[in-house]
Design an enzyme around this catalytic site. Structure first.
Site, PDB file in Angstrom:
ATOM      1  CB  CYS A 130      -0.956  -0.012   1.184  1.00  0.00           C
ATOM      2  SG  CYS A 130      -0.184  -0.479   2.731  1.00  0.00           S
ATOM      3  CG  HIS A 243      -0.759   4.071   4.616  1.00  0.00           C
ATOM      4  ND1 HIS A 243      -1.524   3.816   5.730  1.00  0.00           N
ATOM      5  CD2 HIS A 243      -0.246   2.871   4.219  1.00  0.00           C
ATOM      6  CE1 HIS A 243      -1.480   2.514   5.999  1.00  0.00           C
ATOM      7  NE2 HIS A 243      -0.725   1.916   5.086  1.00  0.00           N
TER       8      HIS A 243
END
Ligand code: A2P
Length: 332
Positions: A130, A243
């Site tokens: 990710c 994130h």
């Protein structure tokens, strides 16, 4: 009538699995039948899809009869054991775990960057890490313009990247602390609420973690750039979702902020949010639950040759996982 596909989701009850169901629905993927698979613990649960409730079934080696596309997000061990069963049954697997990512027979794909690699698959296509996928959404256009040599980066990773139990751990720790009660922990080695942990994934004997090396190793495959180098510190922060990554990148050719902004303002899947004078820059809270990654804080790096510093954020359950997986399925 256009063709419809039988799609299986392995790990359907998990943080990523639930997003996969929503992304299939939202993008109107031509699903004829949806097969939801998880552990025996989840048998009896139902999950909504296109206005109906679909029963969760126990994952077994025989789960894949008639399945065209299987999206896996139940951890590397499950992928290792069951992805070959799915391929044997005739399905194409899109795997979100790290298990197959470095296998030369398995394309590792971010559709906006190397979508053409999907064609090389032999039954399994890997979805990247990710943090790597989100970083590359901004780095790849800059690489095309200036030729990237290396990056130094630090990540600020949300707890949902660890899974549903970690979301609950942060929530219950915040509740305990605000109620003056003792904090309990089971997912992370330390309290995550009101803390930051410079520790994502397990440590290697070099001192880096496995997560930190994914940026270099996976980016080399996705960018087709075997000499690419990345020194990364991955940090878990008490953010529920999305994130962020602080990136310092060194390029082959001279760079300018104007050119970088121009390049980054016209990329599918990426938004330029860069007006620091008005406190405008990408924030995990606002990028959460949105498909596009965001890039900002673009400046000339004062310590690197031909260097740019920037900040990129993205919903790791979407671009870093479920959305990217469904985009790969669309290419298939
Ligand atoms: P279950 O909910 O039945 O445990 P997360 O990453 O959010 O923790 O989710 C992990 C996903 O992987 C869940 O859907 C979980 O199902 C599934 N899973 C974990 N272990 C197994 C297993 N042994 N067999 C099938 N699915 C599993």
């Amino acid at each position: 009538m256009s063709r419809k596909y039988t799609v299986a989701i392995v790990g359907a009850t998990g943080a990523v699995g639930v997003e996969m169901i929503k992304v299939l629905e939202r993008r109107r993927f031509p699903v004829g039948k949806l097969v939801l698979l998880a552990s025996a613990r989840s048998v009896g649960k139902t999950l909504p899809f296109n206005g109906e409730l679909v029963a969760v079934q126990e994952l077994t080696e025989d789960s894949f009869a008639g399945v065209d596309i299987a999206l896996f997000s139940a951890g590397g061990g499950i992928s290792q054991k069951f992805a070959p069963c799915a391929v044997k049954a005739g399905a194409v697997v899109v795997d979100n775990s790290s298990h197959f990512r470095m296998d030369p027979n398995v394309p590792l794909v971010v559709p906006e960057i190397n979508g053409a690699d999907v064609k090389l698959h032999k039954g399994i296509i890997a979805n990247p890490n990710c943090t790597t996928a989100i970083t590359l959404m901004a780095l790849n256009p800059l690489h095309k313009a200036f030729g990237v040599k290396r990056v130094i980066a630090s990540s600020y990773q949300a707890v949902s990247g660890t899974g549903a139990q970690a979301i609950e751990e942060l929530r219950s720790q915040v509740a305990a602390i605000t109620a003056g009660k003792p904090v309990e922990k089971s997912v992370y080695p330390h309290q995550i609420a009101f803390n930051v942990l410079p520790h994502v994934d397990s440590f290697l004997n070099t001192g880096y973690t496995k997560e930190e090396m994914k940026m270099q190793n996976e980016a080399r495959r996705i960018l087709h750039l075997p000499a690419f180098k990345a020194s990364v510190t991955c940090v878990r922060v008490p953010v529920y979702r999305a994130h962020s990554i602080s990136v310092n990148a060194e390029f082959e050719r001279p760079v300018s902020v104007e050119e970088a902004r121009k390049v980054l303002s016209n990329v599918a899947g990426l938004k330029l949010v860069d007006d620091p004078a008005n406190n405008s820059y990408p924030l995990p809270l606002y990028v959460a639950e949105t498909d596009d990654c965001q890039v900002g804080r673009i400046r000339i790096d004062c310590a690197l040759e031909n260097g740019l510093a920037f900040w990129v954020a993205g919903d790791q359950l979407l671009k870093g996982a479920a959305l990217n997986a469904v985009q790969i399925a669309e290419l298939i």
